[in-house]
Design a protein around this motif. Structure first.
Motif, PDB file in Angstrom:
ATOM      1  N   PRO A  86      35.821  46.749  43.529  1.00 38.16           N
ATOM      2  CA  PRO A  86      34.865  45.705  43.920  1.00 38.16           C
ATOM      3  C   PRO A  86      34.565  44.730  42.782  1.00 38.16           C
ATOM      4  CG  PRO A  86      33.784  47.857  43.878  1.00 38.16           C
ATOM      5  CD  PRO A  86      35.243  48.092  43.654  1.00 38.16           C
ATOM      6  N   LEU A  87      34.610  45.195  41.537  1.00 38.59           N
ATOM      7  CA  LEU A  87      34.397  44.297  40.399  1.00 38.59           C
ATOM      8  C   LEU A  87      35.453  43.201  40.394  1.00 38.59           C
ATOM      9  CD1 LEU A  87      33.116  43.483  37.673  1.00 38.59           C
ATOM     10  CD2 LEU A  87      34.676  45.128  36.596  1.00 38.59           C
ATOM     11  N   LEU A  88      36.714  43.583  40.486  1.00 41.21           N
ATOM     12  CA  LEU A  88      37.795  42.597  40.497  1.00 41.21           C
ATOM     13  C   LEU A  88      37.674  41.665  41.692  1.00 41.21           C
ATOM     14  CD1 LEU A  88      40.781  44.930  39.543  1.00 41.21           C
ATOM     15  CD2 LEU A  88      39.529  43.366  38.035  1.00 41.21           C
ATOM     16  N   ARG A  89      37.415  42.232  42.851  1.00 32.48           N
ATOM     17  CA  ARG A  89      37.302  41.440  44.078  1.00 32.48           C
ATOM     18  C   ARG A  89      36.178  40.407  43.969  1.00 32.48           C
ATOM     19  NH1 ARG A  89      36.242  45.381  47.824  1.00 32.48           N
ATOM     20  NH2 ARG A  89      38.421  45.918  47.908  1.00 32.48           N
ATOM     21  N   GLU A  90      35.023  40.827  43.493  1.00 31.01           N
ATOM     22  CA  GLU A  90      33.866  39.932  43.416  1.00 31.01           C
ATOM     23  C   GLU A  90      34.025  38.855  42.346  1.00 31.01           C
ATOM     24  OE1 GLU A  90      31.333  39.700  45.573  1.00 31.01           O
ATOM     25  OE2 GLU A  90      32.461  41.199  46.687  1.00 31.01           O
ATOM     26  N   VAL A  91      34.550  39.232  41.179  1.00 32.77           N
ATOM     27  CA  VAL A  91      34.736  38.235  40.121  1.00 32.77           C
ATOM     28  C   VAL A  91      35.783  37.216  40.536  1.00 32.77           C
ATOM     29  CG1 VAL A  91      35.496  37.878  37.726  1.00 32.77           C
ATOM     30  CG2 VAL A  91      33.928  39.751  38.279  1.00 32.77           C
ATOM     31  N   GLY A 143      39.192  32.464  43.478  1.00 37.43           N
ATOM     32  CA  GLY A 143      40.576  32.911  43.415  1.00 37.43           C
ATOM     33  C   GLY A 143      41.315  32.502  42.153  1.00 37.43           C
ATOM     34  N   ASN A 144      40.654  31.808  41.244  1.00 38.79           N
ATOM     35  CA  ASN A 144      41.304  31.370  40.007  1.00 38.79           C
ATOM     36  C   ASN A 144      41.407  32.573  39.066  1.00 38.79           C
ATOM     37  OD1 ASN A 144      41.545  30.410  37.235  1.00 38.79           O
ATOM     38  ND2 ASN A 144      41.341  28.362  38.117  1.00 38.79           N
ATOM     39  N   GLN A 145      42.621  33.083  38.926  1.00 36.82           N
ATOM     40  CA  GLN A 145      42.838  34.303  38.151  1.00 36.82           C
ATOM     41  C   GLN A 145      42.603  34.095  36.658  1.00 36.82           C
ATOM     42  OE1 GLN A 145      46.626  36.011  39.161  1.00 36.82           O
ATOM     43  NE2 GLN A 145      46.131  36.070  41.345  1.00 36.82           N
ATOM     44  N   SER A 146      42.906  32.905  36.156  1.00 33.82           N
ATOM     45  CA  SER A 146      42.684  32.645  34.729  1.00 33.82           C
ATOM     46  C   SER A 146      41.199  32.695  34.399  1.00 33.82           C
ATOM     47  CB  SER A 146      43.266  31.289  34.332  1.00 33.82           C
ATOM     48  OG  SER A 146      44.668  31.298  34.471  1.00 33.82           O
ATOM     49  N   ARG A 147      40.375  32.059  35.216  1.00 25.47           N
ATOM     50  CA  ARG A 147      38.932  32.069  34.981  1.00 25.47           C
ATOM     51  C   ARG A 147      38.351  33.457  35.200  1.00 25.47           C
ATOM     52  NH1 ARG A 147      37.701  27.341  38.673  1.00 25.47           N
ATOM     53  NH2 ARG A 147      35.984  28.662  39.279  1.00 25.47           N
ATOM     54  N   ALA A 148      38.844  34.155  36.229  1.00 26.05           N
ATOM     55  CA  ALA A 148      38.366  35.516  36.496  1.00 26.05           C
ATOM     56  C   ALA A 148      38.713  36.438  35.329  1.00 26.05           C
ATOM     57  CB  ALA A 148      38.960  36.047  37.796  1.00 26.05           C
ATOM     58  N   ALA A 149      39.935  36.335  34.821  1.00 25.29           N
ATOM     59  CA  ALA A 149      40.355  37.163  33.693  1.00 25.29           C
ATOM     60  C   ALA A 149      39.491  36.880  32.467  1.00 25.29           C
ATOM     61  CB  ALA A 149      41.831  36.933  33.379  1.00 25.29           C
ATOM     62  N   ALA A 150      39.209  35.599  32.224  1.00 24.76           N
ATOM     63  CA  ALA A 150      38.364  35.230  31.085  1.00 24.76           C
ATOM     64  C   ALA A 150      36.966  35.817  31.250  1.00 24.76           C
ATOM     65  CB  ALA A 150      38.308  33.709  30.946  1.00 24.76           C
ATOM     66  N   ALA A 151      36.412  35.748  32.447  1.00 25.44           N
ATOM     67  CA  ALA A 151      35.075  36.294  32.704  1.00 25.44           C
ATOM     68  C   ALA A 151      35.061  37.810  32.493  1.00 25.44           C
ATOM     69  CB  ALA A 151      34.620  35.946  34.118  1.00 25.44           C
ATOM     70  N   LEU A 152      36.150  38.476  32.860  1.00 23.53           N
ATOM     71  CA  LEU A 152      36.251  39.928  32.714  1.00 23.53           C
ATOM     72  C   LEU A 152      36.575  40.343  31.284  1.00 23.53           C
ATOM     73  CD1 LEU A 152      38.264  40.602  35.977  1.00 23.53           C
ATOM     74  CD2 LEU A 152      35.952  41.462  35.488  1.00 23.53           C
ATOM     75  N   GLY A 153      37.038  39.376  30.473  1.00 25.35           N
ATOM     76  CA  GLY A 153      37.413  39.696  29.100  1.00 25.35           C
ATOM     77  C   GLY A 153      38.749  40.401  29.001  1.00 25.35           C
ATOM     78  N   ILE A 154      39.635  40.132  29.975  1.00 27.35           N
ATOM     79  CA  ILE A 154      40.971  40.725  29.956  1.00 27.35           C
ATOM     80  C   ILE A 154      42.009  39.615  30.083  1.00 27.35           C
ATOM     81  CG2 ILE A 154      40.220  42.951  30.892  1.00 27.35           C
ATOM     82  CD1 ILE A 154      41.291  42.111  33.625  1.00 27.35           C
ATOM     83  N   ASN A 155      43.232  39.944  29.753  1.00 25.32           N
ATOM     84  CA  ASN A 155      44.344  39.021  29.856  1.00 25.32           C
ATOM     85  C   ASN A 155      44.676  38.770  31.328  1.00 25.32           C
ATOM     86  OD1 ASN A 155      47.396  38.561  30.079  1.00 25.32           O
ATOM     87  ND2 ASN A 155      47.032  38.281  27.876  1.00 25.32           N
ATOM     88  N   ARG A 156      45.137  37.574  31.653  1.00 24.74           N
ATOM     89  CA  ARG A 156      45.481  37.254  33.041  1.00 24.74           C
ATOM     90  C   ARG A 156      46.567  38.197  33.572  1.00 24.74           C
ATOM     91  NH1 ARG A 156      49.247  34.268  35.627  1.00 24.74           N
ATOM     92  NH2 ARG A 156      48.656  33.389  37.654  1.00 24.74           N
TER      93      ARG A 156
END
Length: 93
Positions: A56-61, A67-80
């Motif tokens: 759910p964390l990945l889904r919600e972020v 759906g922008n994976q680059s921005r989501a990855a940055a928010a999560l602090g992980i590589n795309r």
């Protein structure tokens, strides 16, 4: 199996204030443990909790970032690439 059980009063005592997310996890894990009792979780409790929280964390972020994976990855602090691997692993893409 080595099992250490804290007395109920000690187990429920909090040494420092928790965030709302921490409190939610604490309540949920305590309820889960009370429900399963001494039954062993086949995949391991850590793996179970990580999977149940991560999906759910990945889904919600990802949804929050439209759906922008680059921005989501940055928010999560992980590589795309790591995000894509996890999304694929959990069947989210």
């Amino acid at each position: 199996m080595n099992v250490v059980r804290l007395p109920a009063t000690e187990a429920s005592r909090e040494s420092s204030p928790q965030s709302a997310l921490g409190e939610c996890v604490t309540r949920t894990v305590r309820r889960y443990l009370a429900d399963i009792g001494d039954t062993v979780c086949d995949e391991g409790l850590h793996a179970l909790v990580i999977r149940e929280v991560e999906i759910p964390l990945l889904r919600e972020v990802l949804a929050f970032h439209d759906g922008n994976q680059s921005r989501a990855a940055a928010a999560l602090g992980i590589n795309r690439a790591t995000l894509r691997k996890k999304l694929t692993q959990y069947g989210l893409i």
